[in-house]
Design a protein around this motif. Structure first.
Motif, PDB file in Angstrom:
ATOM      1  N   LEU A 199       0.865  -1.275   0.161  1.00 41.66           N
ATOM      2  CA  LEU A 199      -0.102  -0.074  -0.034  1.00 41.66           C
ATOM      3  C   LEU A 199       0.899   1.313   0.036  1.00 41.66           C
ATOM      4  CD1 LEU A 199      -2.732  -0.919   2.611  1.00 41.66           C
ATOM      5  CD2 LEU A 199      -3.079  -0.496   0.008  1.00 41.66           C
ATOM      6  N   VAL A 200       1.950   1.256   0.855  1.00 43.60           N
ATOM      7  CA  VAL A 200       2.879   2.452   0.944  1.00 43.60           C
ATOM      8  C   VAL A 200       3.500   2.555  -0.347  1.00 43.60           C
ATOM      9  CG1 VAL A 200       5.028   3.455   1.854  1.00 43.60           C
ATOM     10  CG2 VAL A 200       3.052   2.357   3.371  1.00 43.60           C
ATOM     11  N   GLU A 201       3.989   1.637  -1.075  1.00 39.89           N
ATOM     12  CA  GLU A 201       4.678   1.621  -2.522  1.00 39.89           C
ATOM     13  C   GLU A 201       3.783   2.242  -3.463  1.00 39.89           C
ATOM     14  OE1 GLU A 201       6.519  -1.898  -3.402  1.00 39.89           O
ATOM     15  OE2 GLU A 201       7.900  -1.933  -1.692  1.00 39.89           O
ATOM     16  N   MET A 202       2.500   1.501  -3.470  1.00 38.01           N
ATOM     17  CA  MET A 202       1.532   2.099  -4.423  1.00 38.01           C
ATOM     18  C   MET A 202       1.139   3.338  -4.332  1.00 38.01           C
ATOM     19  SD  MET A 202      -1.367  -0.930  -4.550  1.00 38.01           S
ATOM     20  CE  MET A 202      -1.029  -2.590  -5.244  1.00 38.01           C
ATOM     21  N   GLY A 203       0.908   3.878  -3.168  1.00 39.10           N
ATOM     22  CA  GLY A 203       0.578   5.477  -3.171  1.00 39.10           C
ATOM     23  C   GLY A 203      -0.899   5.215  -3.403  1.00 39.10           C
ATOM     24  N   ALA A 204      -1.445   6.676  -3.014  1.00 37.85           N
ATOM     25  CA  ALA A 204      -3.050   6.689  -3.278  1.00 37.85           C
ATOM     26  C   ALA A 204      -3.282   6.676  -4.623  1.00 37.85           C
ATOM     27  CB  ALA A 204      -3.389   8.108  -2.620  1.00 37.85           C
ATOM     28  N   GLY A 205      -4.613   6.174  -4.971  1.00 37.65           N
ATOM     29  CA  GLY A 205      -5.268   6.128  -6.140  1.00 37.65           C
ATOM     30  C   GLY A 205      -5.015   4.817  -7.133  1.00 37.65           C
ATOM     31  N   HIS A 206      -4.025   4.186  -6.695  1.00 37.53           N
ATOM     32  CA  HIS A 206      -3.912   2.734  -7.558  1.00 37.53           C
ATOM     33  C   HIS A 206      -4.894   1.853  -7.530  1.00 37.53           C
ATOM     34  CE1 HIS A 206      -1.970  -0.753  -8.665  1.00 37.53           C
ATOM     35  NE2 HIS A 206      -0.934  -0.151  -9.431  1.00 37.53           N
ATOM     36  N   ARG A 207      -5.242   1.377  -8.718  1.00 34.31           N
ATOM     37  CA  ARG A 207      -6.505   0.471  -8.791  1.00 34.31           C
ATOM     38  C   ARG A 207      -6.354  -0.723  -7.646  1.00 34.31           C
ATOM     39  NH1 ARG A 207      -7.336  -3.717 -11.713  1.00 34.31           N
ATOM     40  NH2 ARG A 207      -5.874  -4.930 -12.592  1.00 34.31           N
ATOM     41  N   TRP A 208      -5.557  -1.235  -7.276  1.00 29.60           N
ATOM     42  CA  TRP A 208      -5.295  -2.282  -6.238  1.00 29.60           C
ATOM     43  C   TRP A 208      -5.516  -1.770  -4.736  1.00 29.60           C
ATOM     44  CZ3 TRP A 208      -5.374  -7.174  -7.837  1.00 29.60           C
ATOM     45  CH2 TRP A 208      -4.929  -7.652  -9.076  1.00 29.60           C
ATOM     46  N   GLN A 209      -5.769  -0.462  -4.859  1.00 29.69           N
ATOM     47  CA  GLN A 209      -5.325   0.027  -3.458  1.00 29.69           C
ATOM     48  C   GLN A 209      -6.508  -0.377  -2.140  1.00 29.69           C
ATOM     49  OE1 GLN A 209      -5.762   4.335  -2.935  1.00 29.69           O
ATOM     50  NE2 GLN A 209      -4.688   4.188  -1.058  1.00 29.69           N
ATOM     51  N   ALA A 210      -7.722  -0.317  -2.663  1.00 27.67           N
ATOM     52  CA  ALA A 210      -8.789  -0.746  -1.932  1.00 27.67           C
ATOM     53  C   ALA A 210      -8.932  -2.439  -1.432  1.00 27.67           C
ATOM     54  CB  ALA A 210     -10.071  -0.307  -2.391  1.00 27.67           C
ATOM     55  N   LEU A 211      -8.569  -3.168  -2.324  1.00 26.55           N
ATOM     56  CA  LEU A 211      -8.356  -4.514  -2.351  1.00 26.55           C
ATOM     57  C   LEU A 211      -7.253  -4.906  -1.411  1.00 26.55           C
ATOM     58  CD1 LEU A 211      -9.426  -7.237  -2.715  1.00 26.55           C
ATOM     59  CD2 LEU A 211      -7.722  -7.352  -4.966  1.00 26.55           C
ATOM     60  N   VAL A 212      -6.096  -4.326  -1.527  1.00 23.42           N
ATOM     61  CA  VAL A 212      -4.759  -4.364  -0.824  1.00 23.42           C
ATOM     62  C   VAL A 212      -5.075  -4.126   0.847  1.00 23.42           C
ATOM     63  CG1 VAL A 212      -2.479  -4.070  -0.499  1.00 23.42           C
ATOM     64  CG2 VAL A 212      -3.320  -4.347  -2.567  1.00 23.42           C
ATOM     65  N   ALA A 213      -5.741  -2.685   0.785  1.00 17.11           N
ATOM     66  CA  ALA A 213      -6.132  -2.427   2.216  1.00 17.11           C
ATOM     67  C   ALA A 213      -7.136  -3.468   2.929  1.00 17.11           C
ATOM     68  CB  ALA A 213      -6.798  -1.197   2.018  1.00 17.11           C
ATOM     69  N   ASP A 214      -8.138  -3.867   2.150  1.00 21.90           N
ATOM     70  CA  ASP A 214      -9.100  -4.816   2.724  1.00 21.90           C
ATOM     71  C   ASP A 214      -8.270  -6.218   3.160  1.00 21.90           C
ATOM     72  OD1 ASP A 214     -11.255  -3.497   2.266  1.00 21.90           O
ATOM     73  OD2 ASP A 214     -11.700  -4.328   0.497  1.00 21.90           O
TER      74      ASP A 214
END
Length: 149
Positions: free
Chosen positions: A38-53
């Motif tokens: 999540l940190v590497e991706m940064g905000a707005g990445h398409r995987w962000q919500a899934l990885v956070a879950d």
């Protein structure tokens, strides 16, 4: 070990604690992979919500496993599974997510093998809920991989 009725005999407490600590180490690795991804991706990445879950789930299952291990008066492993280093060596997000899914599938297989030998119905129910959550996460990642540009 099999019982006389053909079903697996229950785990000894020591065997169960070893298996639960192995799962704890794996969940800890998954939580760290997801958090750092999540940190590497940064905000707005398409995987962000899934990885956070997934990260929230992994942390939740770490807590559940620690509670069960403590309830059995067992020692808690402070180790992180080797999965962490292997996953973080993968730079492509899609490849890392596919690898994360393989780790989730490993946990599912471990739980499927463990649960029939857990005598305590409450612990079995917790492990079943954990298994179901992992199956759901696997399906979500697979769907995300299929939609990958």
């Amino acid at each position: 070990m099999e019982s006389s009725n053909g079903h697996d005999a229950p785990h000894s407490t020591a065997e169960l604690l070893a298996a639960l600590n192995e799962l704890l180490e794996a969940e800890r690795a998954g939580a760290r992979v997801a958090r750092e991804t999540l940190v590497e991706m940064g905000a707005g990445h398409r995987w962000q919500a899934l990885v956070a879950d997934i990260q929230r789930d992994e942390v939740h299952w770490c807590g559940m496993l620690m509670k069960v291990i403590r309830g059995l008066n067992g020692p808690l492993s402070d180790q992180t599974g080797a999965f962490y280093g292997k996953a973080m060596a993968i730079n492509d997000w899609g490849e890392r997510m596919a690898f994360l899914n393989r780790g989730q599938a490993w946990v599912v297989r471990r739980l499927q093998g463990l649960m029939p030998r857990v005598a305590d119905a409450g612990v079995r129910a917790e492990l079943q809920t954990m298994l179901d959550a992992h199956v759901g996460n696997i399906q979500r990642v697979e769907q995300g991989l299929e939609e990958r540009p």
